[in-house]
Each structure stands twice: as structure tokens, then as C-alpha cells.
Design a protein around this motif. Structure first.
Motif, PDB file in Angstrom:
ATOM      1  N   ASP A 233     -33.993 -21.541 -17.322  1.00  0.00           N
ATOM      2  CA  ASP A 233     -33.036 -22.039 -16.325  1.00  0.00           C
ATOM      3  C   ASP A 233     -32.963 -23.565 -16.298  1.00  0.00           C
ATOM      4  N   ALA A 234     -33.782 -24.224 -17.088  1.00  0.00           N
ATOM      5  CA  ALA A 234     -33.773 -25.692 -17.158  1.00  0.00           C
ATOM      6  C   ALA A 234     -33.419 -26.131 -18.577  1.00  0.00           C
ATOM      7  N   ASN A 235     -32.375 -25.518 -19.111  1.00  0.00           N
ATOM      8  CA  ASN A 235     -31.924 -25.804 -20.479  1.00  0.00           C
ATOM      9  C   ASN A 235     -31.089 -27.083 -20.460  1.00  0.00           C
ATOM     10  N   ALA A 236     -31.586 -28.108 -21.103  1.00  0.00           N
ATOM     11  CA  ALA A 236     -30.899 -29.404 -21.093  1.00  0.00           C
ATOM     12  C   ALA A 236     -29.512 -29.309 -21.717  1.00  0.00           C
ATOM     13  N   VAL A 237     -29.376 -28.512 -22.772  1.00  0.00           N
ATOM     14  CA  VAL A 237     -28.074 -28.375 -23.435  1.00  0.00           C
ATOM     15  C   VAL A 237     -27.065 -27.729 -22.498  1.00  0.00           C
ATOM     16  N   THR A 238     -27.503 -26.709 -21.760  1.00  0.00           N
ATOM     17  CA  THR A 238     -26.598 -26.039 -20.822  1.00  0.00           C
ATOM     18  C   THR A 238     -26.114 -26.999 -19.741  1.00  0.00           C
ATOM     19  N   HIS A 239     -27.057 -27.754 -19.166  1.00  0.00           N
ATOM     20  CA  HIS A 239     -26.676 -28.706 -18.120  1.00  0.00           C
ATOM     21  C   HIS A 239     -25.732 -29.780 -18.678  1.00  0.00           C
ATOM     22  N   LEU A 240     -26.050 -30.291 -19.867  1.00  0.00           N
ATOM     23  CA  LEU A 240     -25.209 -31.328 -20.447  1.00  0.00           C
ATOM     24  C   LEU A 240     -23.826 -30.788 -20.785  1.00  0.00           C
ATOM     25  N   ALA A 241     -23.771 -29.606 -21.398  1.00  0.00           N
ATOM     26  CA  ALA A 241     -22.479 -29.040 -21.790  1.00  0.00           C
ATOM     27  C   ALA A 241     -21.574 -28.848 -20.589  1.00  0.00           C
ATOM     28  N   ALA A 242     -22.147 -28.405 -19.475  1.00  0.00           N
ATOM     29  CA  ALA A 242     -21.341 -28.209 -18.273  1.00  0.00           C
ATOM     30  C   ALA A 242     -20.796 -29.536 -17.760  1.00  0.00           C
ATOM     31  N   ALA A 243     -21.651 -30.581 -17.788  1.00  0.00           N
ATOM     32  CA  ALA A 243     -21.202 -31.897 -17.319  1.00  0.00           C
ATOM     33  C   ALA A 243     -20.106 -32.457 -18.218  1.00  0.00           C
ATOM     34  N   VAL A 244     -20.310 -32.332 -19.532  1.00  0.00           N
ATOM     35  CA  VAL A 244     -19.309 -32.830 -20.476  1.00  0.00           C
ATOM     36  C   VAL A 244     -17.985 -32.117 -20.281  1.00  0.00           C
ATOM     37  N   ALA A 245     -18.032 -30.815 -20.092  1.00  0.00           N
ATOM     38  CA  ALA A 245     -16.805 -30.042 -19.883  1.00  0.00           C
ATOM     39  C   ALA A 245     -16.099 -30.469 -18.603  1.00  0.00           C
TER      40      ALA A 245
END
Length: 452
Positions: A233-245
Motif C-alpha cells: 500500500d506504500a508503492n512509490a510508483v503508484t503514488h507518483l503515477a496518480a500524481a502525474v496523471a
């Protein structure tokens, strides 16, 4: 640095022996285009030294005494001050940059560093950004020196390094380390303005009186590293991808600054289209009426934020503990703080924003003696044309000079065929400039320096 006075013309020379700016501007531009001064933004590349040395030769040849200085090895700048007729007036800075963005030769019709001339067009990286203006400046200054003619007031002529990477090794360094070069200067002229567009069958020139603020930002997400097969639940790629989107898809609201408002009102007068700052449809119609220039203008009715780079991970089955992205943000004058606040909200709680390079927005009046002189110089060469203010969606070295209290304008005068997508060639493929436009530009610049 001492001022340079023009060379005294040879009284024994036959009439017409002094080369005119119009006669040599194309050659000067072609020679500059053949010098690869690509700026990759990471310290690699050839630097500006070869181009700067060529500029030095051109100025020395007519008896001027320019100074070449480096901010780092190969990052060369050239400055010379021309003594004016009235030295009690504040000086004018007339400046260009010698670096260009990189070009991939396989994408181009002609080699981007060959300076190919064909069918009245001069091709090459920098033909519009901005070795065309560099050549016009050099041609006019050389003619003035040969004729022994002074400008109306002191003119600081500068050719900077590194504009394409924010001016850290060019104008920014010169303003910080060599402010005495600009002593007494109050106004400046450089790119990107003074070029013509066709509006409803009528020619109009866009004089740049504003430019958006620059923010190259790094988005950073820190998470928990782990095995790619596990729940995380603390996947850096997931958090970053959501922010970029979120940031990339955000539809910024229209906000018309005074310059954009004045431009669109002028377009409405030329076309008869309605102007309503609260109606996006009406605003879009006025922007569309500017033809190819809508690429610039359409990006100045709102903030923009474009993700440009992504970096994360090192193996398919390893969840990385860190992910990064880069975003190119351009903020409207007067709305910078609100724009940054919105970006922080869009990034979210798991992503922080770090500045890579930031610079100010500019907006100056479309009024005053210098503006009047620029407008008059255009009208002499193109009677009946309209001159309108506009905002540049990018940035120029005027940002650096503003830190010395110098008011900057974009004025590289070019009369262009309406079908030429001039704004689309900035940092694009197949940059080219009409040779007739270069000759037009030197006539306008020469008149401006006589009168401003």
C-alpha cells in the motif's frame, strides 16, 4: 568595460563601398547556423565558445572592442557597449542567445547545422530561436560601426550562453557576477516578438510585453521497497503515477492577464468577433483567429503543467522505494502563488514537490517611448499594419535582466508569409526563416536604434 565608439569610415572609399546590413545579414545568419552550439541542459555538448568567438571576429572586424567572458569552460558570453548620441539617457540592452536546443538530423529535411538556403528560406537549428535575431543585431551594429554612426543612446549589445537551460551560465551569471556591464540600462530588447501574423486577411505584428513564469519541478514519491509479488500500500510508483496523471490532466481555468486581454480585444477589433473574457468559447475563437500563432497565444490564457520525465525502479519484480517525475510548469504573471498551491493539492499527500529551476513571470506596459519607437519602426516598413501586445508562453533572458530593474520586451522584427508556421518551429523540426524577413528585420532594427 569601456564603451566602443564606431570605426571612422574611410573618406577615400568609393560610394557604396560600405556593406549594408541587408547585404550581409543572410550570410551572417548562415554562418551562425553552421556552428553547433547545442545546449543539452546537463553540461554536455559543445557549448557556445565557437559561436562567441565568431561573434567577436565580426565585431572586431569593424573596429569595436567587445569582451568575451566564460561562466564555465566553454560557456561563453560576448558584450560590447556602443556609445550613444545622448549619453545622459538610460542605456538600452539589445541581446540574444548563442545556444540552441539539440536537433536530430535524421528528422530534418536538411542537416540542422548545414545552414542550407533554398527557395528564399534559410534552414537550420536556431533559424527562428534565435540566431536569426543574433544575425540581425550583428548586421545592424556592423553597418553602424562602418558608417561611424552612433545609436540614439548607449546600447549594450550582449550575446548570452545557456538561455535554453534557464540562463544559469549566461544572462543569470552575468547579472549576478558582472552587473557593471549593464550600468545605467533601463530597458531591453530580445526575442520573441515583432513577428507578423495574418488576422482576417490583415497583417498584425505581435510585440511581446509579457512572459509566463517558469517552474521545472521534480515530483518525488517515497514508499516501501519490496517484492513485486506482494501487496504494497506504500508503492512509490503508484503514488507518483496518480500524481502525474492528476497534474497532466488538470484543466486549468482561463485567467486573462492585462496583456492577453489587450491582445484579444485587438483581434476582436480586426475580425469583428465578439470579446467576452468570461466566455471560453469566445476566447477560443479569438485565439484561433491568430492562425499558427495560436500555439503561443493559446498557452497564455491559462497556466500549463506538462509532465516530461519519469524515473523509477531497476527490476521488474522489485517495488522501488522511490519514484520521480519532472513537470514543466508555466505560470501566468500575477497568479504564480495560487498556481503553485493548486499543484501541491494535485500532487497529493504522498508526493512532494522539489524545484529544479524556477524563474519569474514578467508583464510590462504596452506604452512608453520605446514601445512607440518600435511601433513606428514597423509602420515605416509596413504601413497600415497593426501592432498588438502579447504574452510569450515560454521565457527569455529578460527574466534575468529584470533583476537589475531593466524592463524587457520581445522584438525580433520579421515580416512573414501567413502560411509559415513560425511559432510551431520553436524547438521543432525544420526550423527555417525567410531571407526577405531577415532583410526586413535589419531595416526595422536600424531605424529603431536611430530613434529610440
Amino acid at each position: 568595460m569601456t564603451s566602443s565608439t564606431p570605426a571612422v569610415p574611410d573618406p577615400t572609399a568609393p560610394a557604396g563601398a560600405v556593406p549594408r546590413a541587408e547585404d550581409e545579414v543572410v550570410r551572417i545568419c548562415r554562418d551562425l547556423l553552421r556552428i553547433d552550439s547545442s545546449n543539452y541542459g546537463d553540461g554536455s555538448g559543445p557549448g557556445e565558445r565557437a559561436a562567441a568567438e565568431h561573434v567577436m571576429e565580426l565585431l572586431h572586424e569593424v573596429g569595436l572592442e567587445p569582451e568575451l567572458f566564460e561562466s564555465a569552460p566553454g560557456r561563453a558570453n560576448v558584450v560590447v557597449r556602443l556609445e550613444g548620441e545622448d549619453r545622459t539617457r538610460p542605456a538600452l540592452v539589445l541581446h540574444g542567445h548563442l545556444d540552441v536546443v539539440p536537433a536530430q538530423a535524421s528528422d530534418w529535411t536538411y542537416d540542422p547545422f548545414a545552414g542550407e538556403e533554398t527557395e528564399g528560406l534559410l534552414w537550420g537549428r536556431g533559424a527562428v530561436d534565435m540566431k536569426d535575431m543574433d544575425a540581425m543585431i550583428l548586421a545592424v551594429v556592423r553597418q553602424m560601426a562602418r558608417e561611424g554612426r552612433k545609436p540614439a543612446r548607449d546600447v549594450v549589445v550582449a550575446f548570452f550562453a545557456d538561455e535554453e537551460a534557464g540562463g544559469v551560465y549566461g544572462a543569470g551569471w552575468a547579472v549576478r557576477e558582472r552587473p557593471e556591464l549593464f550600468e545605467g540600462a533601463s530597458e531591453a530588447i530580445s526575442e520573441v516578438g515583432g513577428f507578423s501574423v495574418e488576422v482576417d486577411g490583415r497583417r498584425a505584428y505581435l510585440l511581446q510585453t509579457a512572459e509566463k513564469g517558469l517552474a521545472w519541478l521534480r515530483l518525488v514519491a517515497d514508499g516501501t521497497a519490496g517484492h513485486g509479488s506482494q501487496t504494497n500500500d506504500a508503492n512509490a510508483v503508484t503514488h507518483l503515477a496518480a500524481a502525474v496523471a492528476r497534474i497532466g490532466a488538470h484543466r486549468w481555468p482561463y485567467q486573462l492577464t492585462p496583456t492577453v486581454d489587450a491582445l484579444l480585444r485587438g483581434v476582436a477589433d480586426l475580425t469583428g468577433l465578439p470579446f467576452d473574457a468570461q466566455d471560453p468559447t469566445a476566447v477560443d475563437a479569438l485565439v484561433d483567429a491568430l492562425g499558427p500563432a495560436k500555439k503561443f497565444v493559446g498557452a497564455t490564457v491559462r497556466h500549463t503543467s506538462n509532465p516530461t520525465q519519469l524515473a523509477a525502479g531497476y527490476k521488474a519484480n522489485v517495488i522501488p522505494g522511490r519514484a520521480e517525475a519532472t513537470v514543466d510548469v508555466r505560470l501566468l504573471p500575477g497568479f504564480e502563488e495560487a498556481g503553485m498551491a493548486t499543484l501541491r493539492e494535485l500532487a497529493g499527500e504522498h508526493v512532494r514537490i522539489e524545484p529544479i529551476h524556477q524563474d519569474i513571470a514578467l508583464e510590462v506596459p504596452f506604452a512608453g517611448d520605446l514601445v512607440d519607437a518600435m511601433v513606428d519602426a514597423l509602420h515605416v516598413e509596413d504601413p497600415g499594419a497593426t501592432v498588438l501586445p502579447y504574452t510569450l508562453s515560454g521565457g527569455t533572458d529578460n527574466k534575468s535582466l529584470a533583476r537589475l530593474g531593466i524592463t524587457g520586451y520581445g522584438f525580433a522584427p520579421l515580416r512573414l508569409p501567413p502560411e509559415l508556421d513560425f511559432s510551431g518551429m520553436f524547438h521543432g523540426v525544420d526550423e527555417r526563416v525567410p531571407t526577405d524577413a531577415l532583410r526586413f528585420g535589419v531595416r526595422v532594427l536600424d531605424r529603431l536604434l536611430r530613434t529610440c
